[in-house]
Design a protein around this motif. Structure first.
Motif, short mmCIF file in Angstrom:
data_model
loop_
_atom_site.label_atom_id
_atom_site.label_comp_id
_atom_site.label_asym_id
_atom_site.label_seq_id
_atom_site.Cartn_x
_atom_site.Cartn_y
_atom_site.Cartn_z
N CYS A 1 0.82 -1.21 0.00
CA CYS A 1 0.00 0.00 0.00
C CYS A 1 0.86 1.27 0.00
O CYS A 1 0.55 2.24 -0.69
CB CYS A 1 -0.94 0.00 1.22
SG CYS A 1 -2.27 -1.21 1.10
N ALA B 1 0.90 3.89 -2.85
CA ALA B 1 0.57 5.27 -2.50
C ALA B 1 1.65 6.23 -3.01
O ALA B 1 1.36 7.34 -3.46
CB ALA B 1 0.42 5.40 -0.99
N LEU C 1 -2.27 10.24 2.37
CA LEU C 1 -3.70 10.09 2.14
C LEU C 1 -4.01 8.85 1.30
O LEU C 1 -4.95 8.10 1.60
CB LEU C 1 -4.24 11.35 1.43
CG LEU C 1 -4.30 12.63 2.26
CD1 LEU C 1 -4.77 13.79 1.42
CD2 LEU C 1 -5.22 12.44 3.46
N VAL C 2 -3.23 8.64 0.24
CA VAL C 2 -3.48 7.47 -0.60
C VAL C 2 -3.21 6.19 0.18
O VAL C 2 -3.92 5.19 0.04
CB VAL C 2 -2.61 7.54 -1.87
CG1 VAL C 2 -2.76 6.28 -2.71
CG2 VAL C 2 -3.00 8.76 -2.70
N THR D 1 -6.09 5.50 2.24
CA THR D 1 -7.20 5.03 1.40
C THR D 1 -7.07 3.54 1.07
O THR D 1 -8.04 2.77 1.17
CB THR D 1 -7.24 5.86 0.10
OG1 THR D 1 -7.42 7.24 0.43
CG2 THR D 1 -8.38 5.41 -0.80
N ALA E 1 -12.30 4.11 5.04
CA ALA E 1 -11.99 5.53 4.82
C ALA E 1 -12.18 5.96 3.37
O ALA E 1 -11.77 7.04 2.97
CB ALA E 1 -10.54 5.82 5.24
N LEU E 2 -12.83 5.06 2.55
CA LEU E 2 -12.96 5.34 1.13
C LEU E 2 -13.70 6.65 0.87
O LEU E 2 -13.27 7.49 0.06
CB LEU E 2 -13.69 4.18 0.45
CG LEU E 2 -13.91 4.33 -1.07
CD1 LEU E 2 -12.59 4.50 -1.79
CD2 LEU E 2 -14.69 3.14 -1.60
N CYS F 1 -14.09 9.21 2.80
CA CYS F 1 -13.28 10.35 3.22
C CYS F 1 -12.20 10.67 2.19
O CYS F 1 -11.95 11.83 1.85
CB CYS F 1 -12.66 10.05 4.59
SG CYS F 1 -11.60 11.39 5.20
N VAL F 2 -11.57 9.58 1.65
CA VAL F 2 -10.50 9.80 0.68
C VAL F 2 -11.05 10.44 -0.59
O VAL F 2 -10.45 11.34 -1.18
CB VAL F 2 -9.79 8.47 0.38
CG1 VAL F 2 -8.84 8.61 -0.80
CG2 VAL F 2 -9.03 8.00 1.61
N LEU F 3 -12.26 9.93 -1.05
CA LEU F 3 -12.87 10.51 -2.25
C LEU F 3 -13.18 11.99 -2.06
O LEU F 3 -12.99 12.82 -2.96
CB LEU F 3 -14.15 9.74 -2.61
CG LEU F 3 -13.95 8.31 -3.12
CD1 LEU F 3 -15.31 7.64 -3.33
CD2 LEU F 3 -13.14 8.31 -4.40
N SER G 1 -9.95 13.90 -2.15
CA SER G 1 -9.43 13.97 -3.52
C SER G 1 -10.19 15.03 -4.32
O SER G 1 -9.60 15.79 -5.10
CB SER G 1 -9.56 12.60 -4.21
OG SER G 1 -8.75 11.65 -3.57
#
Length: 558
Positions: free
Chosen positions: A22, A26, A335-336, A339, A345-346, A348-350, A353
């Motif tokens: 990951c 990332a 952040l990535v 994610t 946390a998807l 939140c990440v979207l 972004s």
């Protein structure tokens, strides 16, 4: 080890392996995102830097062309050619030494008249000094001939700016005055009489007059030897570019030309630690970043060589977005990673972004607006003189041609005047160049009060200004410039010292049926010369049909 223990050991290993994958993914994603921002920021800033250095190159080329015209014109005058031909018997007696013939040269009526002519020419040309040197390398006349430290009677053969001229070649070179230690650009033009080389006209324009070349932060100008002759940051002056010709010259050559035998090195080199600090920067883009001892962060470097001279314009422009990009890359990677590491946390990440992309577009739009504002500012600077606010020489000449066409189409009269501040050099010498600048600003302010909205004033160079009076006959135009002259003399400026006495000489003419712009300006210049010759602080006019300045009685009849 039983199966239970294997499972217990595989759990942490799997988590570490997943975390590593990951984190690696990332990093790749963050690299791609920040590269896009970097490309956009560099592309926008490079356009701005190129605009600055291109405009700087145009200003340098325009100024030098104006200064070259003065000695080149003098070299074609019969009086100059004859004076040098008649002084061929005066010989030098050692490079840099003062000739025992100095007093004789100063007392020669013909040479004294030439010196006075050179002084008058210097007064309205914007040059600091003009010399006349015979074929033996001896200075026989000067615009400051009667000054205690003038070069009349001095052997000038050893000076770098004169060597080629005495061999018959035009020379333009930066150097430092041997006696006054003043830096400037020296222009030497060979003079011929009946096909024979009889000497040279040498002129110097001081660097102090040209400081507007480096008005933008990060800009500097180098001469043909790679020496920085002026810079926005004064600390960079008298540095030499690495590997330049100045570093290969002997100490004697450097001392002769620059009055110093050593130059500090200004290294402009690719950023050495960039791959360590930011490995995500593409190789092709990393090679475009530079650093100097003054700018350790990555900077863009633009240079324009040639400029119809031996000078080159440079700009070292630090990448303004670099600190933010470093921060953005670290943040995006984290952040990535978050994610990829947790599906919870998807959302939140979207959201982040989306916000990041929105900020990115806003920043790009802001940079585009900055570029547009910079282009608008550069366009305004090209149209107006930075000091006085009058029209620039180039824009004034374009306007003159346009008004001539309009006047002919409409069947209206048109007047053109040239004004020159009297004794401007004495104001600079006695009260400083700042006082001279205030005097120029005061004259333009007086013109704006006295002239109509449709009239135009432009700075032709130094203390010389052009005035355009559309739909105005010569008699009315003469009355207008007379009012302007009297107001300028009688209305002192609050920004100048009380002892400063200001006056202006003005020459005016009208548009003839077949006059091109050049002929109209030439007649106005003849009229100005008549005003200067008539004692200054006066106005003279030349009608369209006249080929020479009129008598004083004819002028005062208007």
């Amino acid at each position: 080890m039983n199966r239970t223990n294997l499972r217990a050991a595989a759990g942490p290993v799997s988590l570490l392996l997943i975390a590593f994958v990951c984190w690696f993914a990332a990093g790749l994603a963050a690299d791609r995102m920040v590269q896009q921002e970097l490309n956009a920021a560099v592309r926008t800033q490079r356009q701005m830097s190129a605009s600055v250095v291109d405009n700087m190159a145009q200003v340098i080329a325009s100024d030098l062309a104006m200064f070259r015209a003065v000695p080149a014109t003098m070299a074609e005058l019969d009086t100059i050619q004859h004076a040098l031909a008649q002084s061929r018997n005066y010989a030098a007696n050692g490079a840099g030494a003062e000739s025992p013939q100095r007093d004789t040269l100063l007392k020669q009526p013909a040479l004294a008249a030439i010196s006075r002519f050179l002084k008058d020419a210097q007064g309205y040309s914007g040059l600091d000094i003009i010399w006349l040197v015979n074929a033996n390398g001896l200075c026989v006349a000067s615009s400051n001939a009667n000054a205690p430290r003038s070069l009349v009677g001095i052997d000038m053969r050893s000076h770098a700016w004169l060597t080629n001229a005495l061999l018959g070649a035009f020379e333009e070179i930066y150097g430092v005055s041997p006696r006054h230690r003043e830096p400037g650009i020296f222009i030497a033009v060979p003079v011929y009489n009946d096909g024979a080389l009889v000497g040279a006209v040498v002129a110097r324009v001081g660097i102090a007059r040209l400081r507007h070349w480096v008005a933008h932060p990060g800009t500097f100008v180098t001469d043909g030897n790679g020496v920085i002759i002026m810079a926005h940051d004064n600390a960079l002056e008298n540095h030499a570019l690495p590997g330049s010709r100045a570093t290969q010259m002997s100490a004697a050559e450097r001392s002769e030309l620059y009055r110093r035998d050593h130059f500090a090195d200004l290294s402009i080199r690719p950023v050495s630690q960039l791959r360590d600090d930011a490995p995500w920067v593409p190789n092709a883009l990393a090679g475009q970043f530079f650093q100097t001892p003054v700018h350790q962060s990555p900077a863009l470097y633009e240079v324009r060589d040639g400029l119809n001279s031996k000078l080159a314009s440079h700009i070292v422009d630090p990448v303004a977005a670099w600190p933010e990009l470093l921060y953005t890359h670290r943040r995006d990677r984290l952040l990535v990673f978050v994610t990829l590491a947790g599906g919870a946390a998807l959302l939140c990440v979207l959201t982040l972004s989306y916000l990041r992309e929105r900020r990115h577009h806003s920043a790009t739009r802001h940079l585009a607006e900055q570029l547009q504002s910079a282009n608008t500012l550069l366009s305004a600077e090209a149209r107006h003189d930075a000091l006085t606010g009058a029209l620039s020489r180039r824009y004034f000449l374009d306007l003159l041609r346009h008004e001539i066409e309009r006047a002919r189409h409409a069947g209206e009269p048109l007047c053109m005047a040239i004004a020159d501040l009297d004794h401007f050099k004495q104001i600079n010498d006695r009260f400083g160049h700042a006082a001279g600048d205030r005097a120029l600003e005061h004259f333009v302010g007086t013109c704006r009060i006295e002239l109509r909205d449709g009239d135009a004033i432009g700075r032709l160079g130094g203390e010389e200004f052009g005035i355009l009076l559309p739909a105005t006959a010569l008699a009315a135009g003469f009355e207008t410039v007379e009012r302007l002259r009297i107001r300028f003399r009688n209305a002192p400026s609050a920004t100048l010292p009380a002892p400063v006495k200001l006056s202006v000489s003005i020459g005016i003419t009208e548009l003839g049926p077949d006059d091109p712009a050049e002929r109209l300006m030439s007649r106005a210049d003849h009229a100005l010369y008549a005003a200067k010759s008539g004692g200054r602080d006066r106005s003279e006019a030349v009608r369209a049909g006249d080929t020479a300045p009129p008598a004083r009685a004819a002028v005062t009849a208007w």
